[in-house]
Scaffold this active site. Structure first.
Site, PDB file in Angstrom:
ATOM      1  CG  ASP A 149      -1.975   1.107   1.118  1.00  0.00           C
ATOM      2  OD1 ASP A 149      -3.009   0.861   0.475  1.00  0.00           O
ATOM      3  OD2 ASP A 149      -1.748   2.192   1.676  1.00  0.00           O
ATOM      4  CG  ASN A 182      -5.353  11.504  -5.475  1.00  0.00           C
ATOM      5  OD1 ASN A 182      -4.784  11.465  -6.551  1.00  0.00           O
ATOM      6  ND2 ASN A 182      -5.956  10.451  -4.943  1.00  0.00           N
ATOM      7  CG  ASP A 218      -5.641   8.478 -12.436  1.00  0.00           C
ATOM      8  OD1 ASP A 218      -5.910   7.822 -11.409  1.00  0.00           O
ATOM      9  OD2 ASP A 218      -6.494   9.080 -13.111  1.00  0.00           O
ATOM     10  CD  GLU A 267      -4.560   4.337  -1.822  1.00  0.00           C
ATOM     11  OE1 GLU A 267      -4.819   4.640  -0.656  1.00  0.00           O
ATOM     12  OE2 GLU A 267      -5.370   4.491  -2.762  1.00  0.00           O
TER      13      GLU A 267
END
Length: 323
Positions: A188, A196, A205, A231
């Protein structure tokens, strides 16, 4: 007697063509059939020894093998056979006096028209078959693309979660039968939300795509790299022992900050990852149990401060490359 022998030979050739066709040699069968059709009229005339009626009527059948050739073989072969048949008829017509009761112009015109029609039909048929083959290829390629899209995550290029769960069941069955281990690593990205929030979802992305390429480049052929969700990523390592799986997880953790990713021509900040490790059969004997054990270890690693790995079944056990 001569005609009986000819009929026996022709039946033998047609029988041979049938056997060859049943064995899958279609082109050879077609050639044998066409040869038999071409030999028949000329051999019948030779046996009769002249053009007196009704033997001359057999020469009208010289066009039949041309038709047959047009249906079974290529336009080039059909044209060659038609030329041979016409040349034979022309030679025969010039060699005999005009009083012989055979209407040579009509016979030649009949053969020419039949030959031309055979070649035209052959060309049209070949084009139709080529178009059908192209359509079949396009359909096959489309089906292959759809199958690939159904098991791949479009953003990262990794396998998706559905494929992971389906494949893992067969991997564990094989491992149980062969008494071999299976390693599972759950990864992770730490503080992914910051990417973001500071650089936008396009940057997130771009980071996921870079992670997908990174994971794909570092796996064995038997390994199954997947995007588990968001993610979070998973690696299934058939045949990997506990030690090998721990070493792989630690290597991924150490290499993660070196990952190069950019968005809009600007490099993204280095990242760290947390990892959870579980191994079949020690930590679970079903896909759900094994993935759940690795996932629980991952979240313990994140609660313990991130940028670290945890082994399933150990409340506080961290590992590094030396373990």
């Amino acid at each position: 007697p001569g005609h009986l022998i000819l009929m026996a030979v022709l039946q033998g050739l047609f029988g041979l063509a049938f056997v060859v066709n049943r064995r899958g040699h279609y082109t050879w069968a077609a050639h044998i059939t066409v040869v038999a059709g071409a030999v028949g009229p000329w051999s019948s005339w030779a046996i009769e020894g002249g053009l007196a009626s009704p033997a001359a009527l057999t020469l009208a059948y010289t066009v039949l093998p041309v038709w047959l050739c047009g249906a079974l073989l290529t336009a080039r072969v059909t044209g060659a056979l038609a030329a041979v048949q016409l040349a034979g008829l022309v030679t025969l017509g010039l060699a005999y006096p005009a009083e012989v009761p055979v209407t040579w112009p009509s016979l030649l015109i009949f053969v020419m028209i039949g030959s031309v029609l055979s070649i035209v039909v052959n060309v049209v048929h070949a084009r139709d078959l080529a178009q059908i083959d192209r359509q079949k290829l396009e359909i096959s390629q489309s089906e292959g693309l759809l199958r690939e899209q159904s098991v791949r995550d479009p953003l990262t290029g990794l396998f998706n979660r559905r494929f992971l769960e389906k494949t893992m069941a067969s991997v564990l069955r094989r491992a149980g039968r062969d008494q071999t281990p299976v390693g599972v690593i759950m990864l992770d990205v730490d503080h992914f939300k910051r990417v973001n929030d500071t650089r936008g979802h396009a940057a997130g992305d771009a980071l996921r795509r870079a992670l997908g390429a990174w994971l794909r480049s570092g796996v064995r052929e038997a390994d199954v790299p997947c995007r588990y969700g968001g993610e979070e990523f998973a690696l299934i390592l058939p045949g990997a022992s506990l030690e090998a799986t721990l070493h792989r997880a630690e290597r991924l953790r150490v290499e993660a900050p070196l990952l190069s990713a950019e968005q809009g021509g600007r490099p993204l900040d280095p990242i760290t990852v947390s990892a959870g490790v579980a191994v079949f059969p020690q930590h679970g004997q079903t896909p759900g149990a094994l993935l759940g054990a690795a996932d629980a270890a991952l979240y313990r690693a994140k609660r313990a401060g991130r940028d670290r790995g945890m082994l399933a079944g150990h409340d506080a056990l961290e590992f590094d490359a030396a373990d």
